[in-house]
Design an enzyme around this catalytic site. Structure first.
Site: not given
Ligand code: ADP
Length: 198
Positions: A17, A92, A131, A137, A148
């Site tokens: 995504k 989310r 990745r 990361r 996650r």
């Molecule tokens: P991925 O989809 O691989 O988990 P993201 O870059 O979308 O990676 O998110 C990484 C982290 O950032 C999440 O595991 C969370 O800790 C935090 N995060 C991102 N977006 C949100 C959100 N909308 N609400 C709460 N935490 C978030």
């Protein structure tokens, strides 16, 4: 000419995504608002926000809704998001959907489309392992990935039902070449009358 589109891209970790979000945003000339990227930039920059969220991200937990909501509202208030944006990683969970809807309604706006990238679990796990090696990361450890994915299934997947009821979800097959998947998304948005500016 600029296109106006208010989009959200959703999919499990490893669905691609982030990559497709950037491509679609470029195509439409709108900014990507990625909460994960915002948090990671703050961690890298050693800001106060970064210090607050480092341990949360490393565990694979969600940052508290209130804090995340504030960051998104600030970002969407910037000029470049006035005519459209592509959200990646927010909302989310259903509480965040409520916050976003309220914020957008206050501006007389709503989302035009929700792009759901459909990828089988074993495919997304193998992409994530790759990745982890390529990007290093700190939340791509086996434990944090599993956590996650669990949160995705439990908290994020239900937001799809909320948006499906509004009739704005486009489910896209996320297996194929990068270009093929981008074309599928553009075609789905086009069918909604969301046309790329020429
Ligand atoms: P991925 O989809 O691989 O988990 P993201 O870059 O979308 O990676 O998110 C990484 C982290 O950032 C999440 O595991 C969370 O800790 C935090 N995060 C991102 N977006 C949100 C959100 N909308 N609400 C709460 N935490 C978030």
């Amino acid at each position: 000419m600029t296109a106006s589109a208010r989009l959200l891209i959703v999919g499990p970790q490893g669905s691609g995504k982030g990559t497709q979000g950037v491509r679609i945003a470029e195509t439409f000339g709108i900014p990507v608002v990625s909460t994960g990227d915002i948090f990671r930039a703050n961690i890298k920059g050693g800001t106060e926000l970064g210090q607050k969220v480092t341990a949360i991200l490393d565990r694979g937990d969600l940052v508290p809704d209130e804090l995340t909501g504030e960051i998104v509202r600030d970002r969407l208030a910037q000029d470049d998001a006035a005519n459209g944006f592509l959200l990646d990683g927010y909302p989310r969970n259903t509480a965040q959907v409520g916050h976003l809807e309220e914020f957008l309604a206050g501006r007389g706006e709503s989302l035009d489309a929700v792009i759901l990238l459909d990828v089988p679990r074993d495919e997304s796990i193998s992409r994530l392992s790759l990745r982890a090696i390529e990007q290093g990361r700190s939340d791509d450890t086996e434990d944090a990935i599993a956590h996650r994915l669990d949160i995705y299934e439990r908290e994020t997947a239900p937001i799809i039902d909320v948006y499906s009821e509004k009739g704005i979800v486009d489910r896209i097959d996320g297996v194929g070449s990068l270009d093929e998947i981008t074309e599928r998304i553009v075609a789905a948005l086009d069918a909604r009358g969301l046309r790329v500016a020429v």
